[in-house]
Write a protein that holds these residues in place. Structure first.
Motif, PDB file in Angstrom:
ATOM      1  N   ILE A 236       0.871  -1.221  -0.134  1.00 30.02           N
ATOM      2  CA  ILE A 236       0.008   0.004   0.099  1.00 30.02           C
ATOM      3  C   ILE A 236       0.899   1.294   0.229  1.00 30.02           C
ATOM      4  O   ILE A 236       0.712   2.126  -0.840  1.00 30.02           O
ATOM      5  N   LEU A 237       1.922   1.158   0.668  1.00 31.09           N
ATOM      6  CA  LEU A 237       2.802   2.300   0.896  1.00 31.09           C
ATOM      7  C   LEU A 237       3.607   2.541  -0.543  1.00 31.09           C
ATOM      8  O   LEU A 237       3.594   3.741  -0.955  1.00 31.09           O
ATOM      9  N   ALA A 238       3.963   1.424  -1.179  1.00 30.49           N
ATOM     10  CA  ALA A 238       4.486   1.618  -2.467  1.00 30.49           C
ATOM     11  C   ALA A 238       3.315   2.411  -3.483  1.00 30.49           C
ATOM     12  O   ALA A 238       3.901   3.226  -4.123  1.00 30.49           O
ATOM     13  N   GLY A 239       2.184   2.118  -3.342  1.00 35.81           N
ATOM     14  CA  GLY A 239       1.344   2.680  -4.107  1.00 35.81           C
ATOM     15  C   GLY A 239       0.862   4.156  -3.706  1.00 35.81           C
ATOM     16  O   GLY A 239       0.809   5.136  -4.921  1.00 35.81           O
ATOM     17  N   ILE A 240       0.818   4.498  -2.469  1.00 35.59           N
ATOM     18  CA  ILE A 240       0.877   5.843  -2.169  1.00 35.59           C
ATOM     19  C   ILE A 240       1.988   6.685  -2.524  1.00 35.59           C
ATOM     20  O   ILE A 240       1.886   7.902  -3.020  1.00 35.59           O
ATOM     21  N   ARG A 241       3.279   6.042  -2.422  1.00 32.75           N
ATOM     22  CA  ARG A 241       4.577   6.783  -2.852  1.00 32.75           C
ATOM     23  C   ARG A 241       4.508   7.195  -4.473  1.00 32.75           C
ATOM     24  O   ARG A 241       4.645   8.143  -4.806  1.00 32.75           O
ATOM     25  N   THR A 242       4.093   6.104  -5.199  1.00 28.87           N
ATOM     26  CA  THR A 242       3.723   6.408  -6.366  1.00 28.87           C
ATOM     27  C   THR A 242       2.769   7.562  -6.778  1.00 28.87           C
ATOM     28  O   THR A 242       2.915   8.404  -7.735  1.00 28.87           O
ATOM     29  N   SER A 243       1.755   7.549  -6.257  1.00 28.59           N
ATOM     30  CA  SER A 243       0.320   8.308  -6.250  1.00 28.59           C
ATOM     31  C   SER A 243       1.081   9.638  -6.287  1.00 28.59           C
ATOM     32  O   SER A 243       0.709  10.835  -6.762  1.00 28.59           O
ATOM     33  N   VAL A 244       1.806   9.974  -5.078  1.00 32.52           N
ATOM     34  CA  VAL A 244       2.136  11.315  -4.554  1.00 32.52           C
ATOM     35  C   VAL A 244       3.065  11.663  -5.349  1.00 32.52           C
ATOM     36  O   VAL A 244       3.242  12.877  -5.704  1.00 32.52           O
TER      37      VAL A 244
END
Lengths: 330, 239
Positions: B173-181
């Motif tokens: 999930i953190l990896a996804g948030i990182r990409t998104s931000v």
């Protein structure tokens, strides 16, 4: 008084229990009463409904019809989470939480039951000791640092954590190598002789069933084909299916595997004790007849010496003793 | 690892960003090299600090909304009772990603007017997919045996979510948030085309006036901001 009545009544009762998935009937009106303290093994080929039956007992699968009772009370009368916290559950893949230490994994159900932390810690130590795992070494480890056998031991410890009266085990040793599996089977028997839980154990391995079970329940196509002790099944398999599960012509050997040498050996007279040099091959009194027979076949002899646990010679066993029970011809 | 050491990389990027943001005029001679013919070499219509702050605010608000909506949706459709909506949610999130942010801006302006609001909407839509997808993958990737035993031990749905599913899915999930931000820090610059104050302002001004130095200043700050936030997430994931 109340205790006596409970002891008389079956711990787990399945009364015409049926499970249908859509049009498929996975379990077909089975009846089963498992007394308190019994180790009952459900055995059959895959898809015979044994796992479904097990999972209906803790309501991971809801039964379609019939009644399931624990201590005479229908399981549907319980809140399902409260029911499950009262029932130990161990599965083949262990299902240990990978992000929790061994100690935390074991303490899962006590924590759900809101035991005080000190009591949980004491219980975790007790269980690690019970399963022969050194607390200082294992308590802080994570599941990925454990071998298969250790992980499964922890899985069993977790299932036992809140001291449940009923334990459900779904092929718990199925993924282990034969040597580890055998040692865990021995361990389960040792635990059971101390704890006297009511255990429902699912396996597809008839040898495992013969070794562990107080009662074997053979299932096929959602029905119970036969149930009884290992002895009873071997003596009189109900049909060809049970017979094939029992290994067909290997039945004699399977039966021999269930009998201890101690039951068939002849005690040594003092005179014979001096003669021990004549026969050098020996088996332990606790070994099975199957092991004794194998030794005889391998070494081409027709009699063996029998030692007790301390290695003291206590008797002799001849091929005739193996083949014919003494009770039968004397 | 101590907190100071763990934060050293993001801190280094942040210091670099702060230095450039506050001391940009000191580099006037350097920028004059790329734009020798222009009168003003350093963008002065707004302070860089306030542009960075506003840029971050837009991305922060949008990302927070995207996290709440994205994780919320992914969690709902992985519950027993929400499973029917799983395909729908995956598709919606994909569409959000394929829709160009400029088109979202164009469509949002008539409804929300000019400025920050349509920019935030566009960023939310654009940032949803990585979060939804990674939350789904993270939760669905948990070993079936773990979920089975969690239920079999008598954990409630909420306990399973908080104690098992989210912690185990956390890295994904953190990896996804990182990409998104990170994507949104870059994308937010286009908000300047519809009047949001972002680090896109100097870039737009540079394009309009043919001033390469302005473009460079905006681009440099955006890049540093992205690197700073990205390395911060990298550290978070390592934990």
């Amino acid at each position: 008084m109340a205790d006596e009545r409970q002891a008389a009544a079956a711990k787990i009762e399945l009364d015409a229990v049926t499970k249908r998935f859509g049009d498929v009937t996975a379990v077909d009106a089975i009846r089963l009463a498992i007394p308190r303290g019994e180790l009952c093994v459900l055995v059959g080929t895959s898809g015979c409904g044994k796992s479904t039956t097990l999972r209906m007992i803790n309501r991971l699968i809801e039964h379609t019809a019939g009644q399931i009772r624990i201590d005479g009370q229908q399981i549907r009368d319980f809140d399902e989470q409260r029911l499950r916290r009262r029932i130990g559950y161990a599965i083949q893949s262990t299902g240990l939480f990978p992000h929790w230490t061994v100690a935390r994994n074991i303490g899962l159900v006590p924590r759900l039951l809101r035991w005080p932390a000190s009591r949980i810690a004491a219980r975790v130590s007790e269980l690690l000791a019970l399963l022969g795992l050194d607390e200082s070494e294992f308590a802080g480890k994570y599941p990925h640092q454990l071998s298969g056998g250790q992980a499964q031991r922890i899985g069993v410890a977790r299932a036992l954590a809140a001291d449940p009266e009923v334990l459900l085990m779904d092929e718990p040793f199925g993924a282990l190598d034969p040597i580890t599996r055998e040692s865990l089977q021995d361990e389960l028997l040792r635990l059971q002789s101390r704890l006297h839980k009511t255990i429902v154990f699912v396996t597809h391995d008839m040898d495992e069933a013969l070794k562990l079970a107080d009662r074997i329940v053979v299932m096929d196509a959602g029905r119970i084909v036969q149930q009884g002790s290992a002895e009873a099944l071997l003596q009189a398999p109900a049909d060809a299916f049970v017979e094939s599960l029992l290994g067909g012509r290997d039945r004699g050997l399977k039966h021999a595997a269930l009998t201890r040498v101690a039951e068939r050996m002849r005690p040594l007279s003092d005179a014979q004790r001096g003669d021990q040099a004549l026969e050098t091959l020996s088996v332990a009194a606790d070994d099975s007849l199957r092991q004794a027979l194998s030794l005889m076949l391998w070494h081409g002899v027709d009699s063996l010496l029998v030692n007790d646990v301390e290695g003291q010679m206590v008797g002799s066993l001849s091929l005739r003793d193996v083949v014919v029970a003494r009770g039968a011809n004397s | 690892m101590s907190l100071a050491r763990r934060l050293s990389a993001p801190l280094a990027w942040a210091l670099l960003l702060a230095a450039l943001m506050l001391l940009m005029p000191l580099f006037e001679e350097v920028f004059r090299l790329v734009a020798p013919d222009t009168r003003a070499v350093i963008y002065q219509r707004d302070s860089f600090a306030s542009l960075v702050a506003n840029h971050l605010l837009l991305v922060g608000v949008a990302s927070l909304c995207a996290i709440v909506v994205g994780m919320g949706a992914a969690i709902l459709v992985t519950r027993q009772w929400g499973r029917d909506f799983l395909p729908l949610v995956s598709q919606l999130a994909s569409i959000g990603q394929t829709f160009p942010p400029v088109a979202v801006l164009a469509l949002a302006v008539p409804v929300l007017g000019f400025g920050s609001q349509p920019t935030i909407v566009a960023l939310i839509l654009y940032g949803l997919l990585p979060i939804v997808r990674n939350t789904l993958v993270g939760i669905q990737g948990i070993a079936p045996g773990v979920m089975e035993s969690a239920r079999g031990m008598g954990m409630s749905g909420r306990q399973i979510l908080w104690q098992v599913e989210l912690p185990l899915a956390r890295p994904v999930i953190l990896a996804g948030i990182r990409t998104s931000v990170t994507i949104n820090i870059a994308t937010a610059a286009i908000g300047s085309t519809i009047g949001a104050r972002t680090l896109g302002d100097p870039i737009i001004a540079g394009i309009v006036n043919g001033n390469t130095a302005f473009i460079l200043q905006g681009a440099l700050l955006i890049a540093l901001l992205a690197l700073c936030v990205d390395s911060l997430f990298e550290r978070l994931q390592l934990r």
